[in-house]
Design a protein around this motif. Structure first.
Motif, PDB file in Angstrom:
ATOM      1  N   TRP A   1     -13.159   6.760  -4.062  1.00  0.00           N
ATOM      2  CA  TRP A   1     -14.332   7.646  -4.242  1.00  0.00           C
ATOM      3  C   TRP A   1     -13.835   9.069  -3.854  1.00  0.00           C
ATOM      4  CZ3 TRP A   1     -17.515   9.263  -7.380  1.00  0.00           C
ATOM      5  CH2 TRP A   1     -18.761   9.864  -7.155  1.00  0.00           C
ATOM      6  N   LYS A   2     -13.317   9.228  -2.787  1.00  0.00           N
ATOM      7  CA  LYS A   2     -12.762  10.366  -2.427  1.00  0.00           C
ATOM      8  C   LYS A   2     -11.798  11.170  -3.250  1.00  0.00           C
ATOM      9  CE  LYS A   2     -12.111  13.514   1.401  1.00  0.00           C
ATOM     10  NZ  LYS A   2     -11.118  14.353   0.616  1.00  0.00           N
ATOM     11  N   VAL A   3     -10.762  10.365  -3.887  1.00  0.00           N
ATOM     12  CA  VAL A   3      -9.792  10.854  -4.877  1.00  0.00           C
ATOM     13  C   VAL A   3     -10.642  11.319  -6.062  1.00  0.00           C
ATOM     14  CG1 VAL A   3      -7.952  10.390  -6.322  1.00  0.00           C
ATOM     15  CG2 VAL A   3      -8.016   9.434  -4.234  1.00  0.00           C
TER      16      VAL A   3
ATOM     17  N   PRO B   1      -4.492  -3.052  -3.019  1.00  0.00           N
ATOM     18  CA  PRO B   1      -5.889  -2.672  -2.783  1.00  0.00           C
ATOM     19  C   PRO B   1      -6.565  -1.419  -3.322  1.00  0.00           C
ATOM     20  CG  PRO B   1      -4.777  -2.298  -0.839  1.00  0.00           C
ATOM     21  CD  PRO B   1      -4.025  -2.746  -2.008  1.00  0.00           C
ATOM     22  N   ASN B   2      -5.782  -0.574  -3.855  1.00  0.00           N
ATOM     23  CA  ASN B   2      -6.156   0.637  -4.824  1.00  0.00           C
ATOM     24  C   ASN B   2      -6.193   0.275  -6.222  1.00  0.00           C
ATOM     25  OD1 ASN B   2      -6.330   1.882  -2.240  1.00  0.00           O
ATOM     26  ND2 ASN B   2      -4.010   2.159  -2.261  1.00  0.00           N
ATOM     27  N   PHE B   3      -6.124  -1.013  -6.676  1.00  0.00           N
ATOM     28  CA  PHE B   3      -6.165  -1.320  -8.091  1.00  0.00           C
ATOM     29  C   PHE B   3      -7.618  -1.404  -8.487  1.00  0.00           C
ATOM     30  CE2 PHE B   3      -3.798  -2.511 -12.041  1.00  0.00           C
ATOM     31  CZ  PHE B   3      -4.857  -2.880 -12.715  1.00  0.00           C
ATOM     32  N   HIS B   4      -8.121  -0.671  -9.394  1.00  0.00           N
ATOM     33  CA  HIS B   4      -9.358  -1.071  -9.741  1.00  0.00           C
ATOM     34  C   HIS B   4      -9.435  -0.921 -11.294  1.00  0.00           C
ATOM     35  CE1 HIS B   4     -11.012  -0.348  -5.711  1.00  0.00           C
ATOM     36  NE2 HIS B   4     -10.213   0.478  -5.539  1.00  0.00           N
ATOM     37  N   ALA B   5      -8.460  -0.997 -12.087  1.00  0.00           N
ATOM     38  CA  ALA B   5      -8.411  -0.729 -13.613  1.00  0.00           C
ATOM     39  C   ALA B   5      -8.734  -2.096 -14.207  1.00  0.00           C
ATOM     40  CB  ALA B   5      -7.252  -0.294 -13.980  1.00  0.00           C
TER      41      ALA B   5
ATOM     42  N   GLU C   1       0.757  -1.291  -0.097  1.00  0.00           N
ATOM     43  CA  GLU C   1       0.145   0.001  -0.232  1.00  0.00           C
ATOM     44  C   GLU C   1       0.876   1.341  -0.087  1.00  0.00           C
ATOM     45  OE1 GLU C   1      -3.611  -1.317   2.664  1.00  0.00           O
ATOM     46  OE2 GLU C   1      -3.969   0.499   2.006  1.00  0.00           O
ATOM     47  N   ASN C   2       2.198   1.076   0.367  1.00  0.00           N
ATOM     48  CA  ASN C   2       3.107   2.375   0.384  1.00  0.00           C
ATOM     49  C   ASN C   2       3.431   2.781  -0.939  1.00  0.00           C
ATOM     50  OD1 ASN C   2       2.667   2.033   3.108  1.00  0.00           O
ATOM     51  ND2 ASN C   2       4.501   1.203   3.421  1.00  0.00           N
ATOM     52  N   TYR C   3       3.353   1.877  -2.029  1.00  0.00           N
ATOM     53  CA  TYR C   3       3.737   2.152  -3.314  1.00  0.00           C
ATOM     54  C   TYR C   3       2.637   2.879  -4.337  1.00  0.00           C
ATOM     55  CZ  TYR C   3       7.347  -1.355  -2.437  1.00  0.00           C
ATOM     56  OH  TYR C   3       8.374  -2.187  -1.987  1.00  0.00           O
ATOM     57  N   PRO C   4       3.226   3.970  -5.111  1.00  0.00           N
ATOM     58  CA  PRO C   4       2.008   4.457  -5.975  1.00  0.00           C
ATOM     59  C   PRO C   4       1.416   3.226  -6.820  1.00  0.00           C
ATOM     60  CG  PRO C   4       4.367   5.359  -6.373  1.00  0.00           C
ATOM     61  CD  PRO C   4       4.428   4.278  -5.346  1.00  0.00           C
ATOM     62  N   VAL C   5       0.275   3.167  -6.808  1.00  0.00           N
ATOM     63  CA  VAL C   5      -0.452   1.808  -7.423  1.00  0.00           C
ATOM     64  C   VAL C   5      -0.121   1.900  -8.786  1.00  0.00           C
ATOM     65  CG1 VAL C   5      -2.563   3.007  -7.318  1.00  0.00           C
ATOM     66  CG2 VAL C   5      -2.380   0.613  -7.699  1.00  0.00           C
ATOM     67  N   LEU C   6      -0.029   2.902  -9.575  1.00  0.00           N
ATOM     68  CA  LEU C   6       0.279   3.108 -10.950  1.00  0.00           C
ATOM     69  C   LEU C   6       1.829   3.614 -10.959  1.00  0.00           C
ATOM     70  CD1 LEU C   6      -0.351   2.914 -14.116  1.00  0.00           C
ATOM     71  CD2 LEU C   6      -1.112   5.404 -13.738  1.00  0.00           C
TER      72      LEU C   6
ATOM     73  N   ASN D   1      -5.523   9.053 -11.820  1.00  0.00           N
ATOM     74  CA  ASN D   1      -4.373   7.893 -11.888  1.00  0.00           C
ATOM     75  C   ASN D   1      -3.096   8.396 -11.457  1.00  0.00           C
ATOM     76  OD1 ASN D   1      -6.126   6.017 -12.595  1.00  0.00           O
ATOM     77  ND2 ASN D   1      -5.765   5.862 -14.804  1.00  0.00           N
ATOM     78  N   SER D   2      -2.800   9.944 -11.906  1.00  0.00           N
ATOM     79  CA  SER D   2      -1.468  10.395 -11.493  1.00  0.00           C
ATOM     80  C   SER D   2      -1.241  10.739 -10.025  1.00  0.00           C
ATOM     81  CB  SER D   2      -1.320  11.806 -12.426  1.00  0.00           C
ATOM     82  OG  SER D   2      -2.127  12.612 -12.021  1.00  0.00           O
ATOM     83  N   THR D   3      -2.426  10.517  -9.327  1.00  0.00           N
ATOM     84  CA  THR D   3      -1.900  10.715  -7.807  1.00  0.00           C
ATOM     85  C   THR D   3      -1.444   9.605  -7.438  1.00  0.00           C
ATOM     86  OG1 THR D   3      -4.088   9.336  -7.162  1.00  0.00           O
ATOM     87  CG2 THR D   3      -4.222  11.693  -7.598  1.00  0.00           C
ATOM     88  N   GLY D   4      -1.298   8.272  -8.129  1.00  0.00           N
ATOM     89  CA  GLY D   4      -0.455   7.033  -7.651  1.00  0.00           C
ATOM     90  C   GLY D   4      -1.369   6.296  -6.314  1.00  0.00           C
ATOM     91  N   ARG D   5      -2.678   7.003  -6.118  1.00  0.00           N
ATOM     92  CA  ARG D   5      -3.224   6.368  -4.936  1.00  0.00           C
ATOM     93  C   ARG D   5      -4.391   5.554  -5.305  1.00  0.00           C
ATOM     94  NH1 ARG D   5      -5.288  11.595  -2.194  1.00  0.00           N
ATOM     95  NH2 ARG D   5      -6.135  10.118  -0.982  1.00  0.00           N
TER      96      ARG D   5
END
Lengths: 458, 458
Positions: free
Chosen positions: A439-441, A84-88, A35-40, A403-407
């Motif tokens: 959803w917040k992002v 867990p932040n991967f939704h693509a 979770e500490n890595y930028p997902v993208l 996506n560029s937030t990395g979150r």
């Protein structure tokens, strides 16, 4: 090969044990911190070339220095599909059980499963092509026609290119929102009749359970009936949604599959099995074998000569096979069906929850009724904005901003010319708080784009 | 998905650590004991079906019970390719480094390499086919002609079947002992001239460095020249022997490869890299991409649109890819080039030693000069016996007798109608004592077959 200074041997059980334990810890630490890595990945394409040496080292390097490089050079370029932040796209699950199976299968060989859905579709298309050409003659290749919809995975088109089907004979029939992008049987019937009337030879129809763009389910039963009455091979591609059909309440989406000639489901997508593992079923295995079998003296042995064994090299493109069934078997055994059903249901429930969030914000709209664990939606253009073109640009900008937030990492598609965002729940670690955060992002970036603060609604 | 009784979670770093360590020990124990197993599986085909349940369990099972089943049910059906007593086919190496790479690659995704030589040959054949058809027109497919020798791997024939090349246009030119089963350039020239004179279109020629049957090397430079002057795609298949060419003294076997259009080498064969990993090189990547590229909205992104990245999906059959380059990279780094060269040289030296053993026993003969780490030989029929048919039966019986001991596994081929035994040194653990033991088994079984005790000779 005795490495100087006690280097790594090609195979040594005690070194395998020692380094294997180190690697297990390395991988476990990776997952602990995922979770500490930028997902993208946030690096520029090509960044890695500059970081790598031009040649392999003459002397061995230590495992530690390799792992340091993995950490500092490789991982920054990785998009974390298990985050867990991967939704693509659709998920590509790894799991503890699948991983253990993969580890174990790194040893002895064997297996029965295709690598990917692309390979599954290619081999059944070849079987259908050759079955038809045995009757119509080899010179009829230019007359063969394939049917699918504009929602069918592009693997069908690629298989046609490889098999020599003329591109103009690959009918990707148009769908629209009136059927929620499902393939209307009457359109298929009409196309087939027309093609026959001008001397062409329809031979292959592909239906989908859970399309890539919107999770749509084609009407299998009606399509199968049309295929049957015209002597056409009917393939069902359930690469993504086939997994959900292990739950009784979703079994209905497979109604009619019993009439299909072939069916594939990707266990590596949403079924906790490490990539790659695509299960393919065919009704007439002889058609497949007649297309793909070859004989070679050096492979002959008593059992193959006596037809005592199923020779899977004649069911697939390559000769060699990885032991893919092992990891799927371990997933089935170590989790059990009930837990697997609940795993899928939980994802679907979280997708419904995301759908509710979107529905309560009037700046957004849901596009096409959500299926399985996929939600298609878009940001509506402000009222003073003038048209679809503006909406598409807006959603493209929102996607890039998010996506560029990395979150969070989500993907997109285009339906009826409309640029649409796709939110999939499918990663093993995703919980409700990850959906909330995503959803917040989305809301925050929408505010920034629209230049107005979030209005509380609903 | 919270398993009852602390079951395995889909992904949990501490469970991965705990079970990963258990699995490492299990695998290390397997390798520690690998010599205790019959190298060739001793079970009957189909034995496993009776031992397996009909359905997946509803509740999770323990890792321990799964591993017990692997031990008692799966391993007896496995042929141990990593055993030091394995001398059949060609090797399929696993190694500590390759295994660690495989473990690591079970996580993040990426990659560039083909799975197998079959896929490598298929994609370049498609590239050549479509390049030719763009000039000659799609309807010319039935006129396209492919050239190889009767020693070319059957992957070429299979690729032709898939690509829709008419079987009668697949020329597998006859070779014989006069060239040690290498493809004579003048035969290729003649075949091409004849085909052109009858209106056919030659478009693809395959040369081999290290044929499957006897390790023969085709004359690359002469073949490349013929291909060039006729505008034909020239592919070099070095699946097995390409590895040896990292040693300067074997580099000569690649002379002429600089004129080839494409080249493949299987790192998973003899280069310590776990299956699968076949490196493919092409001179004109556009030809490949024009054949295999497809576009799909859901995969478009900034970098792909701007041609900032190489999109390997357009270089291969499947869309998805495993991170195969990682394990090859670890092999290169953890062993280093010198050790890899010595590893290969040691195998070749042991093969020369085996050749000497055979040469000193007048009951046997070496067939075709040994190349790389392969020795082709046969048992001669007793002087009172009357001919080739007897000799073939005798060697077939010897092969079966030897392999059924479970102490060694060798394979066979047929050259000019002669049944021949193939002894390959290629397993990571093979030492001189394993070659000695194998030769002893061969001699003992030959004595039994010939009904006479071993005569001391040489």
């Amino acid at each position: 090969m005795d490495g100087k200074g006690g280097g790594l041997k090609p195979m040594d059980s005690e070194q395998l044990r020692e380094y294997g334990h180190q690697m297990v810890d390395f991988i476990a630490d990776y997952y602990k911190n995922i979770e500490n890595y930028p997902v993208l990945s946030q690096v520029e394409p090509g960044y890695l070339v500059k970081l790598l040496p031009d040649a392999a080292p003459n002397q061995p390097e230590s495992l530690q220095s390799v792992l340091d490089d993995v950490r500092s050079k490789i991982i920054p370029g990785v998009t974390h599909w298990q985050s867990p932040n991967f939704h693509a796209y659709y998920p590509a699950n790894s799991s503890v059980a699948g991983f253990l199976g993969e580890m174990l299968s790194a040893g002895p060989g064997g297996g029965v499963i295709q690598g990917t859905a692309s390979e599954a579709i290619l081999v059944v298309l070849l079987a259908a092509r050759d079955k038809t050409l045995r009757e119509a003659g080899k010179s009829a290749l230019g007359k063969l026609v394939v049917y699918g919809s504009d929602q069918t995975h592009f693997a069908l088109q690629k298989a046609c290119q490889i098999a020599g089907i003329h591109p103009e004979n690959c009918r990707l029939l148009k769908t629209d929102s009136s059927t929620n992008y499902a393939l209307p049987p009457e359109i298929v019937s009409e196309a087939i009749s027309h093609d026959i009337s001008i001397g062409l030879i329809p031979f292959f129809l592909c239906g989908t359970v859970g399309t890539t763009s919107s999770g749509t389910v084609d009407p299998l039963y009606s399509l199968a009936k049309i295929a049957k009455s015209n002597g056409i091979w009917f393939h069902v591609d359930a690469a993504y949604a086939g997994s959900a059909c292990i739950c009784p309440e979703y079994r209905k989406y497979l109604d009619g599959v019993e009439e299909a000639d072939s069916f594939n489901m990707n266990a590596h997508k949403w079924f906790l099995t490490n990539f790659d593992c695509s299960t393919l079923w065919v009704k007439d295995r002889n058609a497949l074998i007649q297309s793909l079998s070859t004989n070679s003296e050096f492979l002959k042995h008593k059992a193959s000569q006596a037809n005592l064994v199923v020779d899977y090299k004649d069911w697939q493109i390559p000769l060699g096979r990885r032991f893919r069934s092992l990891k799927l078997w371990m997933v089935l055994r170590l989790y059990g069906v009930e837990n697997l059903q609940n795993y899928l249901r939980n994802h679907i429930k979280l997708a419904r929850y995301f759908e509710e969030c979107v529905g309560q914000d009037p700046r957004f709209e849901i596009v096409a009724p959500p299926k399985f664990a996929l939600v298609c939606f878009r940001l509506l253009p402000p009222v003073d904005d003038n048209e679809a073109r503006g909406s598409n640009k807006l959603n493209q900008e929102l996607l890039e901003a998010v996506n560029s937030t990395g979150r969070v990492f989500i993907s997109h598609t285009v339906l009826s010319g409309m640029y649409i965002l796709r939110f999939v729940v499918g990663a093993p670690l995703t919980k409700r708080r990850h959906v909330d955060a995503a959803w917040k992002v989305l809301q925050d970036e929408a505010c920034t784009l629209l230049g107005s603060p979030l209005q509380e609604n609903g």
